[in-house]
Design a protein around this motif. Structure first.
Motif, short mmCIF file in Angstrom:
data_model
loop_
_atom_site.label_atom_id
_atom_site.label_comp_id
_atom_site.label_asym_id
_atom_site.label_seq_id
_atom_site.Cartn_x
_atom_site.Cartn_y
_atom_site.Cartn_z
N CYS A 124 -68.46 15.46 -7.31
CA CYS A 124 -68.12 15.09 -8.67
C CYS A 124 -67.86 13.59 -8.64
CB CYS A 124 -66.88 15.85 -9.13
SG CYS A 124 -66.15 15.23 -10.67
N SER A 143 -69.78 16.17 -13.46
CA SER A 143 -69.91 17.19 -12.42
C SER A 143 -71.11 16.92 -11.52
CB SER A 143 -70.07 18.57 -13.08
OG SER A 143 -71.28 18.61 -13.84
N ALA A 149 -65.50 12.85 -5.44
CA ALA A 149 -64.68 13.99 -5.04
C ALA A 149 -65.62 15.11 -4.60
CB ALA A 149 -63.82 14.46 -6.21
N ARG A 206 -66.98 18.56 -3.89
CA ARG A 206 -66.69 19.81 -4.56
C ARG A 206 -67.61 20.92 -4.10
NH1 ARG A 206 -61.97 19.36 -6.22
NH2 ARG A 206 -62.22 20.96 -7.81
N VAL A 243 -63.48 16.82 -12.11
CA VAL A 243 -62.17 16.48 -11.56
C VAL A 243 -61.60 15.28 -12.31
CG1 VAL A 243 -60.91 15.82 -9.49
CG2 VAL A 243 -62.89 17.34 -9.31
N GLU A 280 -57.48 13.94 -6.07
CA GLU A 280 -58.57 14.78 -5.60
C GLU A 280 -59.81 13.97 -5.20
OE1 GLU A 280 -58.09 17.93 -8.97
OE2 GLU A 280 -58.91 18.96 -7.21
N TYR A 281 -59.78 12.67 -5.47
CA TYR A 281 -60.91 11.81 -5.11
C TYR A 281 -60.64 11.19 -3.74
CZ TYR A 281 -63.04 12.27 -9.69
OH TYR A 281 -63.65 12.77 -10.80
#
Length: 126
Positions: free
Chosen positions: A33, A52, A99, A101, A107, A112-113
């Motif tokens: 992502c 995404s 990120a 995934r 995200v 989360e990155y």
């Protein structure tokens, strides 16, 4: 690890447009992502937009909805942020981020990155 290189920042008058690009290399681009974040002086880094893995889902910060558009080219390993109707409050350093995934989700949270570019300055004059 993925390497990210942003370009396209600069100085623009309020109401103008800029197009930011981010070139990715180092791992399979479609595993990630991709997001754009920004950080103004004295402020925390904030989410701007994300897309995404397949490019069919996007999310935007409320402050940029209707003005910014995120897109990706999975053949060229690039992600774009088209910024229109720019405002002085959009002035910041803009960062591209990746990120990894499993799912085709979007995200929006910074933590989360895992991979970040060096940033590109966007300055909007009033």
């Amino acid at each position: 690890q993925v390497q990210l290189l942003e370009s396209g920042g600069g100085l623009v008058q309020a109401g103008g447009s800029l197009r930011l690009s981010c070139a990715a290399s180092g791992r399979t681009f479609t595993n990630d992502c991709m997001g754009w974040f920004r950080q103004a002086p004295g402020k925390a880094r904030e989410f701007v937009a994300a897309i995404s893995r397949l490019g069919d889902r996007t999310d935007y910060a409320e402050s940029v909805k209707g003005r910014f558009t995120i897109a990706r080219d999975n053949f060229k390993n690039m992600v774009i942020l088209q910024m229109n109707s720019l405002k002085p409050e959009d002035t910041a350093v803009y960062y591209c981020a990746a990120a990894r995934r499993i799912w085709n989700d979007v995200v929006v949270t910074t933590f989360e990155y895992s991979d970040w570019g060096q940033g590109t300055q966007v300055t909007v004059s009033s």
